[in-house]
Design an enzyme around this catalytic site. Structure first.
Site, short mmCIF file in Angstrom:
data_model
loop_
_atom_site.label_atom_id
_atom_site.label_comp_id
_atom_site.label_asym_id
_atom_site.label_seq_id
_atom_site.Cartn_x
_atom_site.Cartn_y
_atom_site.Cartn_z
N SER A 60 0.81 -1.21 0.00
CA SER A 60 0.00 0.00 0.00
C SER A 60 0.85 1.27 0.00
O SER A 60 2.01 1.26 0.37
CB SER A 60 -0.89 0.02 1.23
OG SER A 60 -1.38 -1.27 1.48
N1 SAH Z 1 -0.85 -5.12 3.87
C1 SAH Z 1 -0.05 -5.44 2.72
C2 SAH Z 1 -0.71 -5.11 1.40
C3 SAH Z 1 -1.88 -5.97 1.15
S1 SAH Z 1 -2.37 -6.25 -0.51
C4 SAH Z 1 1.32 -4.83 2.80
O1 SAH Z 1 1.62 -4.12 3.77
O2 SAH Z 1 2.13 -5.10 1.91
C5 SAH Z 1 -3.76 -7.27 -0.13
C6 SAH Z 1 -3.41 -8.70 0.20
O3 SAH Z 1 -4.60 -9.33 0.67
C7 SAH Z 1 -2.95 -9.51 -0.99
O4 SAH Z 1 -1.68 -10.03 -0.76
C8 SAH Z 1 -4.02 -10.60 -1.12
O5 SAH Z 1 -3.49 -11.84 -1.55
C9 SAH Z 1 -4.54 -10.68 0.28
N2 SAH Z 1 -5.89 -11.25 0.47
C10 SAH Z 1 -7.00 -11.11 -0.29
N3 SAH Z 1 -8.04 -11.76 0.26
C11 SAH Z 1 -7.59 -12.33 1.41
C12 SAH Z 1 -8.19 -13.13 2.44
N4 SAH Z 1 -9.47 -13.48 2.40
N5 SAH Z 1 -7.41 -13.51 3.48
C13 SAH Z 1 -6.11 -13.16 3.53
N6 SAH Z 1 -5.48 -12.42 2.60
C14 SAH Z 1 -6.22 -12.00 1.55
#
Ligand code: SAH
Length: 214
Positions: A60
């Protein structure tokens, strides 16, 4: 390296204009964002933009990380749940302001890479788990703070069930392409919600959220 240092200072000057909680800025300043991004985009690590990581996901934008961390109102005593570990960057920041961080990721490759990196950086209060079918991590509930770093069509009931009394939940709600950042506080059994403004996230996938990646 000097360029990164300069860019970092510029980024923090910019964050400081909006983010008033000094603890958030200090926690962010201690986390080297450049090690959480692919080496090919290291030079962009301190620009205020999201960057692509593996598996078509994103780390992000620093401003939204700061805004969400501030809105969680962490006390240092909290158990925090993060949905969407991605690179592990947000988890590293949370770990400095909370007692314990549980973070879940649905891509095994990202979960493994984040677990390894966070251990190398010396964090001992973060658990990284491969996400299960139901959203969140019931085994560790209840949590004083829950942060969803992916966009959902609605607030999953599963997550409300994992939120402690007095707990704060932050979740982007909307379409696949744009969302509003919603903060929900559970107070005396009631759920109070507040809109913190527009945002844009990759989709939250799972039961009670989006069904498939497009
Ligand atoms: N917080 C992260 C960025 C997140 S991007 C950072 O600091 O880098 C969003 C992430 O959510 C992705 O990697 C995606 O694979 C994950 N995601 C999507 N749905 C999800 C779920 N139900 N449970 C866990 N992870 C999930």
């Amino acid at each position: 390296m000097l360029d990164l240092e300069e860019a970092k200072q510029r980024l923090f000057q910019h964050l400081r204009r909006e983010i008033k909680d000094e603890r958030v800025l200090q926690a962010m300043a201690r986390v080297p964002r450049e090690v959480f991004v692919p080496s090919s985009s290291r030079y962009l690590a301190y620009e205020d933009i999201p960057l692509s990581i593996d598996m078509g996901q994103t780390i992000s934008q620093p401003f939204i990380v700061a805004l969400m961390t501030e809105a969680l109102e962490l006390t240092g005593m909290d158990r925090v749940l993060e949905i969407g570990t991605g690179s592990g960057y947000q988890a590293a920041i949370l770990a400095q302001m909370a007692w314990w961080v549980v973070t879940v990721e649905r891509h095994q490759k990202l979960a493994d890479a984040a677990r390894k990196l966070l251990a190398e950086l010396g964090y001992t209060n973060i658990e990284v788990h491969l996400a299960e079918k139901t959203i969140g991590w019931r085994k560790g509930a209840p949590y004083q703070a829950i942060i969803v770093t992916a966009g959902a069509p609605k607030v999953p009931q599963e997550l409300l069930d994992q939120l402690a009394e007095g707990g704060r939940l932050l979740i982007p709600i909307g379409s696949r392409y744009e969302q509003e950042l919603i903060k929900i506080v559970r107070r005396k059994g009631e759920l109070l919600s507040q809109d913190l403004g527009p945002c844009r996230w990759v989709p939250l996938i799972g039961e009670g959220a989006w069904s498939e990646e497009w």
